[in-house]
Design a protein around this motif. Structure first.
Motif, PDB file in Angstrom:
ATOM      1  N   ARG A  53      37.208  44.643  45.605  1.00 28.36           N
ATOM      2  CA  ARG A  53      37.178  43.414  43.950  1.00 28.36           C
ATOM      3  C   ARG A  53      36.299  42.762  44.435  1.00 28.36           C
ATOM      4  O   ARG A  53      36.355  41.344  43.168  1.00 28.36           O
ATOM      5  N   VAL A  54      37.622  41.510  45.162  1.00 26.34           N
ATOM      6  CA  VAL A  54      36.351  40.025  45.756  1.00 26.34           C
ATOM      7  C   VAL A  54      35.065  40.364  45.798  1.00 26.34           C
ATOM      8  O   VAL A  54      34.175  39.603  45.182  1.00 26.34           O
ATOM      9  N   MET A  55      34.488  41.344  46.560  1.00 25.56           N
ATOM     10  CA  MET A  55      32.630  41.448  46.816  1.00 25.56           C
ATOM     11  C   MET A  55      31.951  41.881  45.329  1.00 25.56           C
ATOM     12  O   MET A  55      30.816  41.372  44.846  1.00 25.56           O
ATOM     13  N   GLU A  57      33.646  40.506  42.432  1.00 20.61           N
ATOM     14  CA  GLU A  57      33.646  39.733  42.148  1.00 20.61           C
ATOM     15  C   GLU A  57      32.543  38.352  42.473  1.00 20.61           C
ATOM     16  O   GLU A  57      32.177  37.704  41.256  1.00 20.61           O
ATOM     17  N   ILE A  58      32.322  38.156  43.364  1.00 17.57           N
ATOM     18  CA  ILE A  58      31.385  37.584  44.248  1.00 17.57           C
ATOM     19  C   ILE A  58      29.674  37.663  43.908  1.00 17.57           C
ATOM     20  O   ILE A  58      29.114  37.398  44.098  1.00 17.57           O
ATOM     21  N   HIS A  59      29.331  38.903  43.972  1.00 14.09           N
ATOM     22  CA  HIS A  59      28.568  39.272  43.503  1.00 14.09           C
ATOM     23  C   HIS A  59      27.354  38.827  43.246  1.00 14.09           C
ATOM     24  O   HIS A  59      26.151  38.366  43.499  1.00 14.09           O
ATOM     25  N   LEU A  61      27.750  35.646  41.826  1.00 14.78           N
ATOM     26  CA  LEU A  61      28.217  34.134  42.324  1.00 14.78           C
ATOM     27  C   LEU A  61      27.283  33.802  43.703  1.00 14.78           C
ATOM     28  O   LEU A  61      26.912  34.719  43.968  1.00 14.78           O
ATOM     29  N   LYS A  62      27.179  32.509  43.342  1.00 15.67           N
ATOM     30  CA  LYS A  62      26.095  32.229  44.811  1.00 15.67           C
ATOM     31  C   LYS A  62      27.652  31.306  45.096  1.00 15.67           C
ATOM     32  O   LYS A  62      28.220  30.300  44.048  1.00 15.67           O
TER      33      LYS A  62
ATOM     34  N   GLU B  24      26.675  38.742  51.337  1.00 14.22           N
ATOM     35  CA  GLU B  24      27.627  39.868  51.964  1.00 14.22           C
ATOM     36  C   GLU B  24      27.982  39.622  53.499  1.00 14.22           C
ATOM     37  O   GLU B  24      28.804  40.569  53.880  1.00 14.22           O
ATOM     38  N   PHE B  26      29.763  37.498  53.550  1.00 15.32           N
ATOM     39  CA  PHE B  26      30.933  37.361  53.780  1.00 15.32           C
ATOM     40  C   PHE B  26      32.448  38.336  53.785  1.00 15.32           C
ATOM     41  O   PHE B  26      33.661  37.686  54.234  1.00 15.32           O
ATOM     42  N   ILE B  30      36.223  38.595  55.005  1.00 13.89           N
ATOM     43  CA  ILE B  30      37.146  39.614  54.621  1.00 13.89           C
ATOM     44  C   ILE B  30      37.878  39.557  55.455  1.00 13.89           C
ATOM     45  O   ILE B  30      39.020  40.081  55.257  1.00 13.89           O
ATOM     46  N   ALA B  56      42.979  37.723  46.237  1.00 11.50           N
ATOM     47  CA  ALA B  56      41.497  38.255  45.605  1.00 11.50           C
ATOM     48  C   ALA B  56      40.807  36.678  45.062  1.00 11.50           C
ATOM     49  O   ALA B  56      40.468  36.701  45.055  1.00 11.50           O
ATOM     50  N   LEU B  59      40.353  34.599  47.640  1.00  8.47           N
ATOM     51  CA  LEU B  59      38.789  34.500  48.716  1.00  8.47           C
ATOM     52  C   LEU B  59      37.723  34.425  47.957  1.00  8.47           C
ATOM     53  O   LEU B  59      36.713  33.891  48.186  1.00  8.47           O
ATOM     54  N   VAL B  60      37.341  34.461  46.219  1.00 10.21           N
ATOM     55  CA  VAL B  60      37.050  34.469  45.905  1.00 10.21           C
ATOM     56  C   VAL B  60      36.377  32.404  45.452  1.00 10.21           C
ATOM     57  O   VAL B  60      35.170  32.382  45.126  1.00 10.21           O
ATOM     58  N   TYR B  63      34.946  30.967  48.426  1.00 12.72           N
ATOM     59  CA  TYR B  63      33.080  32.094  48.817  1.00 12.72           C
ATOM     60  C   TYR B  63      32.771  31.082  47.644  1.00 12.72           C
ATOM     61  O   TYR B  63      31.510  30.735  48.523  1.00 12.72           O
ATOM     62  N   ARG B  64      33.095  30.412  46.626  1.00 14.88           N
ATOM     63  CA  ARG B  64      32.510  29.552  45.755  1.00 14.88           C
ATOM     64  C   ARG B  64      32.016  28.095  46.448  1.00 14.88           C
ATOM     65  O   ARG B  64      31.839  27.621  45.744  1.00 14.88           O
TER      66      ARG B  64
END
Lengths: 221, 184
Positions: A53-55, A57-59, A61-62, B24, B26, B30, B56, B59-60, B63-64
């Motif tokens: 799910r996280v991967m 969502e961030i696909h 995004l940068k 990837e 990241f 995780i 979730a 983590l998003v 990442y941002r």
């Protein structure tokens, strides 16, 4: 409502790893075992995963890292326009402010250097870091990226300063001293929560359009 | 003979790769921290689904804002801090910190002795006792005794002072011990 009473300090010490639990009296040893057992039960890992799910969502995004814009800002910063607004400091910096003002008032030759646009202003960053080997500024204006805004200690007196052309408006920032120590500007005057909890704050700078600053001879913050 | 293979990249190396454009990578972070974060959030929120949502989202967010991680060598603390903050936000949106009856795990027959309870029943009892603690004490106990953190790392995660955290852990132990004695 559960009855709660203080537990023996020796039990607390054993649970903090400060006492050998084998030295506890039998009744405390039982309580020790019960709490340790409870903690062990809670260490059971949940049988779920959010990785996919996280991967997903961030696909698209940068991470908020800079690409080209900081280089452009750096070039403009190096050009150092003369329309400057000073951030007023407490008493110990009065001499510094006077020195900076003297520098800023020195006449310079007209150049072709870029000047701030209508919606831009110039931010002056000044910090007192005696003994520091390097000081740089990161903030919302350069996507918290290092390496684009270094301050200088020209007189080797621990007073580091630099300037940058920034869009008018509020900007959060921090100093990085010696490449590793993040320090809020102790003289910023305004601070905002960094959004990650734990009560940490970023310094806040409000840049006014350069033209307005010239008109009003106002301060940045 | 076992081939250990290349050493796993450090957090600092992985963060640099992600910030360098390798999104990837990241996934490495995780896989490294998801289990503990899920356990922490689940214990904080008393519900695995709510815990998964909080992790979730965290983590998003991590990442941002990875470029804002001031010390990638302490990435774990940073991730726990974001997740803890997220859990507090979830709890604040609830009317009560107590889980609802529909969410509560079934209680074992209290007449049973602790020793004869199945492991699942023991877990349910301890979870119930933990969920009865105020959020701050629950967090302190979980970070200390479930996630195995030092008080220094707990301070980095929560922003609270070490003496404060010690007091919360001590009070949590007292409350938990009392609750367990009452439940079993």
């Amino acid at each position: 409502m559960m009855a709660m009473s203080p537990i023996d300090p020796r039990l607390q010490e054993a649970l903090d790893g400060e006492r050998d639990p084998g030295t506890l009296p039998m009744d405390l040893r039982e309580a020790y075992a019960r709490l340790v057992g409870a903690a062990n039960l809670l260490q059971t890992l949940p049988a779920v995963s959010v990785a996919a799910r996280v991967m997903a969502e961030i696909h698209d995004l940068k991470p908020e890292v800079p690409s080209v814009r900081p280089a452009r800002r750096l070039m403009r910063w190096l050009a150092r326009p003369r329309a400057v607004t000073l951030r007023l400091r407490p008493a110990w910096t009065l001499a510094l402010v006077a020195g900076l003002a003297a520098i800023l008032l020195i006449p310079t030759q007209p150049t072709n250097r870029p000047s701030p646009g209508a919606q831009e202003g110039i931010a002056q960053f000044v910090g007192h870091f005696p003994g520091a080997r390097s000081v740089e500024v990161v903030g919302s204006f350069n996507d918290w990226s290092r390496g684009s805004l270094h301050l200088r200690d020209e007189h080797h007196d621990g007073i580091w300063h630099g300037a940058a052309v920034l869009p008018a408006g509020p900007h959060e920032y921090m100093f990085i001293v010696d490449g590793e120590r993040w320090v809020p500007d102790p003289l910023a005057g305004r601070y905002v929560d960094d959004g990650f909890g734990a009560g940490r704050e970023n310094s806040l700078l409000i840049v006014r359009p350069a033209q307005a600053s010239l008109d009003e001879d106002a301060t940045l913050r | 003979m076992v081939n250990d293979g290349p050493p796993a990249p450090t957090d600092v190396e992985v963060v640099a790769r992600v910030l360098g454009g390798d999104g990837e990578a990241f996934g490495i972070l995780i896989r490294r921290y998801e289990p503990g974060l899920l356990r922490f959030a689940t214990r904080m929120l008393g519900n695995p689904d709510a815990g998964a949502d909080a992790v979730a989202e965290s983590l998003v967010r991590a990442y941002r804002h990875l470029a804002q991680c001031r010390d990638p060598a302490r990435l774990r603390s940073w991730l726990y801090r974001i997740t803890g903050n997220r859990c507090r936000s979830h709890l604040a949106r609830r009317r009560t910190n107590d889980i609802s009856l529909s969410e509560a795990p079934p209680l074992a027959d209290a007449s049973d002795s602790w020793a004869v309870l199945e492991r699942g029943e023991q877990v349910a009892l301890v979870e119930r006792a933990l969920n009865a603690l105020p959020a701050e004490k629950r967090e302190a106990f979980v970070l200390k005794h479930v996630e195995g953190m030092s008080y220094e790392e707990m301070a980095a995660v929560t922003g609270a002072r070490i003496p404060t955290l010690k007091m919360r852990v001590h009070r949590a132990r007292e409350a938990l011990l009392a609750a367990l004695e009452e439940l079993v």
